[in-house]
Design an enzyme around this catalytic site. Structure first.
Site: not given
Ligand code: BGC
Length: 392
Positions: A120, A145, A219, A291, A356
């Site tokens: 983010r 992302h 991811h 998360d 990640e």
């Molecule tokens: C984030 C999550 C997000 C997800 C999306 C992750 O990298 O930390 O908050 O919902 O990606 O698939």
């Protein structure tokens, strides 16, 4: 779940045949057998469909033990990773689909390379060298992302690695200046390489024509049971981090590096993912589970062990090694099992976990975090190894 939602299809027969072929070729070779085996194995390329932008290919990398990684050019995505359990039974341990089409609608970045900025950026903006850049807000007020159409939704150009560089594929994407609001034309590379010690190496490189943030990450969602309908809460996890970055209600780091000691975020020794996920903890509440970004200890320079995840039942285990300073551990809290057409994740709640490896979230707005700014003349270079292992 429909056919297209199953993990990527795979036949053991196919691998057996390929290994036989390799063995036959190496026996016939004049040089040392080991060298010949190495030289004869190369990625198998097939066509995997089309998008409005062109054709998409998929590459299969296979090693002497039958470990197989498949990578498609859409999003430089890891589509499947076949790994053995303690009885030698192979299953796919990353969530993915057996066709291209479901990836086009999926919202969860399954296996993709995310960029230009993974994770983010607060309020979808940042200031660099005195100028403020506005990005698309695609996650509440924030950019997530890479924005509306990040690197995960682009077709990358691929070529197999020269055999002297291993069994792998090199993918390239040129992101034009201004794309998704970011300055500078960025040329990004992703190299996937599989060796005969069952290590899948993912190397990212980038250069730019103007200063810009860059943060690239894979991811993949792992489910080491090989059954994508089983939640990952029984997986055992270790993360080599004494601290993590607590977040606000929109999952943006507050800037604090908080000690994990005495909290459900302490994975310095192995804990089941689900053991403390429901604890009364403010950070778990804000994240809807895990998360968060862990600040890796990085006891040495270069590539170090970040995390180990194991399915105690099957014995499948994965070691994650990286040059990156952080790892975002995400337990699939937003997965809902709904179809893509309903903005769903297809796979069900917490049936995959992400590790990640990346720079810390929102670094462009957090001067105390390691810098993610790439300038012309500099080379961005990061490496992560997914080491496929079996525990007794
Ligand atoms: C984030 C999550 C997000 C997800 C999306 C992750 O990298 O930390 O908050 O919902 O990606 O698939």
């Amino acid at each position: 779940m429909g056919l297209s939602c199953r993990p990527a299809a795979h036949t053991r027969r196919g691998i057996g045949r390929q290994i036989l072929l390799v063995a036959a070729l190496s026996l016939g070779a004049a040089g040392g057998a080991a060298a010949a085996v190495h030289q004869t194995r190369a990625p198998a390329k097939s066509s995997w469909g089309r998008t409005g932008d062109g054709s998409v290919e998929i590459y299969a990398l296979t090693n002497v033990h039958g470990v197989e990684a498949r990578i498609m050019t859409y999003g430089a995505t890891l589509v499947s990773l076949q790994a053995p359990d303690r009885s030698g039974h192979f299953k796919n341990i990353v969530l993915g689909f057996d066709a291209l089409e479901p990836y086009l609608g999926a919202k969860a970045y399954y296996g993709a390379t995310v960029g230009r900025y993974a994770n983010r950026i607060a309020k979808a903006r940042f200031t660099l060298d005195g100028k403020t850049y506005q990005l698309a807000a695609n996650d509440g007020p924030n950019s997530l992302h890479g924005g509306t159409r990040g690197f995960d939704k682009r077709i990358w150009q691929a070529e197999p690695l020269p055999v002297s560089q291993g069994n792998g594929v090199r993918l390239t994407y040129v992101s034009p200046a201004g794309e998704e609001g970011y300055p500078g034309e960025v040329t990004a590379h992703a190299v996937y390489r599989l060796d005969d010690n069952d290590n899948l190496e993912i190397e990212y490189g980038a250069s730019t024509t103007a200063p810009t943030p860059v943060n690239l990450a894979n991811h993949a969602y792992f489910n080491l049971t090989g059954d994508p309908s089983v939640p990952v809460l029984d997986h055992l996890l270790t993360i080599d981090a004494d601290r993590f970055t607590p977040v606000d209600a929109t999952l943006i780091p507050t800037g604090e590096l908080r000690a994990v000691a005495g909290t459900p975020f302490d994975f310095r020794s192995a804990h089941a993912v689900g053991a403390r996920i429901g604890a009364a903890d403010e950070q778990l509440r804000l994240g809807h589970g895990y998360d968060h970004n862990w600040v890796l200890n990085k006891a040495a320079a270069g590539i170090t062990l970040a995390a180990v995840v194991t399915d105690p039942k099957s014995g499948r285990s994965l070691e994650v090694r990286t040059t990156q300073p952080g790892v975002q551990f995400y337990t699939g809290n937003f997965m809902n099992g709904k179809p893509a057409a309903e903005e769903g994740s297809v796979f069900a709640y917490r049936t995959g976990l992400c590790l990640e490896t990346q720079h810390f979230p929102d670094s462009p707005n957090q001067p105390s975090f390691p810098s993610t700014i790439l300038r012309p003349g500099q080379v961005y270079s990061e490496k992560t190894i997914l080491a496929v292992r079996v525990v007794k």
